[in-house]
Design an enzyme around this catalytic site. Structure first.
Site, PDB file in Angstrom:
ATOM      1  N   ASN A  94       1.070   0.883  -4.360  1.00  0.00           N
ATOM      2  CA  ASN A  94      -0.460   1.495  -4.331  1.00  0.00           C
ATOM      3  C   ASN A  94      -1.179   1.014  -3.007  1.00  0.00           C
ATOM      4  O   ASN A  94      -0.766   0.381  -2.299  1.00  0.00           O
ATOM      5  CB  ASN A  94      -1.009   1.383  -5.729  1.00  0.00           C
ATOM      6  N   HIS A 120       1.577   1.427  -0.361  1.00  0.00           N
ATOM      7  CA  HIS A 120       2.872   1.348  -0.620  1.00  0.00           C
ATOM      8  C   HIS A 120       3.695   0.546   0.270  1.00  0.00           C
ATOM      9  O   HIS A 120       4.802   0.856   0.815  1.00  0.00           O
ATOM     10  CB  HIS A 120       3.545   2.864  -0.698  1.00  0.00           C
ATOM     11  N   HIS A 189       8.930   5.980  -7.191  1.00  0.00           N
ATOM     12  CA  HIS A 189       7.737   7.125  -6.980  1.00  0.00           C
ATOM     13  C   HIS A 189       8.386   8.690  -7.356  1.00  0.00           C
ATOM     14  O   HIS A 189       8.070   9.417  -6.304  1.00  0.00           O
ATOM     15  CB  HIS A 189       7.370   7.097  -5.250  1.00  0.00           C
ATOM     16  N   SER A 190       9.196   8.742  -8.374  1.00  0.00           N
ATOM     17  CA  SER A 190       9.689  10.017  -8.528  1.00  0.00           C
ATOM     18  C   SER A 190       8.555  11.059  -8.926  1.00  0.00           C
ATOM     19  O   SER A 190       7.703  10.635  -9.662  1.00  0.00           O
ATOM     20  CB  SER A 190      10.828  10.082  -9.624  1.00  0.00           C
ATOM     21  N   TYR A 191       8.965  12.418  -8.239  1.00  0.00           N
ATOM     22  CA  TYR A 191       7.683  13.342  -8.639  1.00  0.00           C
ATOM     23  C   TYR A 191       8.818  14.466  -9.725  1.00  0.00           C
ATOM     24  O   TYR A 191       9.969  14.725  -9.313  1.00  0.00           O
ATOM     25  CB  TYR A 191       7.612  14.364  -7.374  1.00  0.00           C
ATOM     26  N   ASP A 256      -5.174  10.901  -9.784  1.00  0.00           N
ATOM     27  CA  ASP A 256      -4.681  10.065  -8.928  1.00  0.00           C
ATOM     28  C   ASP A 256      -5.243   8.509  -9.276  1.00  0.00           C
ATOM     29  O   ASP A 256      -6.014   8.140  -8.509  1.00  0.00           O
ATOM     30  CB  ASP A 256      -4.728  10.421  -7.383  1.00  0.00           C
ATOM     31  N   GLN A 292       0.018   4.618 -12.640  1.00  0.00           N
ATOM     32  CA  GLN A 292      -0.625   5.524 -11.979  1.00  0.00           C
ATOM     33  C   GLN A 292      -0.138   6.922 -12.382  1.00  0.00           C
ATOM     34  O   GLN A 292       0.948   7.365 -12.249  1.00  0.00           O
ATOM     35  CB  GLN A 292      -0.422   5.233 -10.435  1.00  0.00           C
ATOM     36  N   GLU A 320       3.822   6.502 -12.074  1.00  0.00           N
ATOM     37  CA  GLU A 320       4.233   5.142 -11.691  1.00  0.00           C
ATOM     38  C   GLU A 320       3.692   3.782 -12.292  1.00  0.00           C
ATOM     39  O   GLU A 320       2.427   3.409 -12.467  1.00  0.00           O
ATOM     40  CB  GLU A 320       3.773   5.102  -9.999  1.00  0.00           C
TER      41      GLU A 320
END
Length: 357
Positions: A94, A120, A189-191, A256, A292, A320
């Site tokens: 972050n 990050h 940080h997987s989407y 976000d 997050q 996250e």
């Protein structure tokens, strides 16, 4: 390297099988290894480069498998600039306001790589490092050393990130030791899209987050310092909300934001995402004090994903687990400093199940 398998009977439903192959080579010739973890219900693939999760496959209620995370078919996609798909994030996940902080009376300046802020871990964060892998009976542990002064941070930091599969559950454990006091905040940080990556929206997902407070942010996404109640706001996700209705009618840009969790450092439930059409349910527990929630507001369809997939805005979500953003500059936020006498140790658990109709 030769393909290796963890010992154990393949018929044992509790077993996770681990194998590996070469995914590609970096421009300097360094090989990048891909590890495949197979449990009774999840197939996970993760790289030695950035400890990046490249795919996560589960079945829906009708037994149809889909890959639930965004990513690329080749190493080149991950080497080039991308929005941290699947990656381990550090030294500090972050944002840090203006890339500045002080430790023990000494000022530090980081690279600015996100508006006026540092994001990050900087220009070359842990997502762009080749990690050293070690195969475990039901997973893989990656280790690396971040040298003193790396990206402007103080102290040599030794880091271990461990991915393990147990049936329906993926656990990610983060450990670190430092030679000097430094901020540390590690995450993945997987989407995700529970309909399968490449589906155009997450508007049919139902999300709940067990948080009574969230952090309002300024126009550069730095927390203002206020720890705000979610009551009577669009950030009250204690009961499930359907994202499409919520984003289209209330928060048009999407989420976000950091949601404030238990400060106990004990394993606690924090978030739940349900995709009714497929029956897939994701439940997240963590030892971290924050999470997050990001609805991929900055994806714009320009990246070519796996199988030629297009990834437009709001086609995925990230959850996250983390310490709070800019905590190094906010004394009232949970302590983000790791001291040489301490060990950083946090775990997040992702449980993937199916709700039968």
């Amino acid at each position: 390297p030769p393909t290796t398998r963890a010992p154990g009977r393949q018929s044992d439903p509790a077993m996770t099988r681990v194998s590996n192959d070469t995914f590609g080579s970096l421009p300097d010739g360094s090989p990048v290894v891909r590890f495949t973890l197979r449990s009774s219900s999840i197939t996970l693939r993760v790289l030695s480069f950035g400890a990046i999760v490249t795919s996560l496959e589960t079945e829906d209620r009708d037994g149809r498998a889909a890959d639930l995370v965004l990513g690329f078919d080749t190493l080149e996609g991950y080497i080039n600039k991308h929005p941290y798909f699947g990656a381990a994030i550090g030294r500090v996940a972050n944002r840090i306001a203006q890339g500045k902080f002080s430790v023990d009376g000494k000022d530090y300046q980081l690279a600015i790589n996100n508006g006026p802020n540092s994001l990050h871990g900087g220009l070359k964060g842990f997502d762009k490092v080749v990690w050293t892998p070690e195969i475990l009976p039901n997973g893989v542990r990656f280790s690396m050393t971040s040298v003193d002064g790396d990206e402007g941070y103080p102290g040599e930091l030794k880091v271990w990130v461990t991915y393990e599969l147990n049936g329906e559950e993926l656990s990610i454990n983060y450990r670190a030791k430092t030679s000097k006091t430094t901020p540390v905040n590690l995450t993945n940080h997987s989407y995700f899209n529970l309909a399968g990556h490449g589906n155009p929206t997450i508007y049919d997902h139902e999300v709940s987050i067990e948080a009574e407070n969230y952090l309002p942010v300024d126009k550069t996404s730095i927390p203002t310092g206020e720890i705000a109640t979610v009551v009577n706001t669009y950030f009250d996700l204690r009961n499930p909300v359907v994202l499409g209705n919520h984003i289209e009618n209330k928060l048009t840009e999407g989420f976000d934001h950091n949601f404030c969790l238990s400060l106990s450092k004990q394993r606690s439930p924090c978030a739940r995402v349900y995709h009714r059409p497929s029956g897939r349910l994701l439940e997240i527990e963590t030892t971290q004090p924050g999470i997050q929630f990001y609805t991929a507001n900055f994806l714009d369809g320009s990246l070519k994903g796996k199988g030629g997939a297009i990834y437009p805005k709001h086609s995925a979500f990230c959850l996250e687990t983390q310490n709070w953003p800019d905590a190094v500059n906010k004394m009232e936020f949970p302590d983000v400093l790791l001291r040489p006498s301490e060990e950083y140790n946090h775990t997040t658990w992702f449980k993937f199940s199916v709700v039968k109709q």
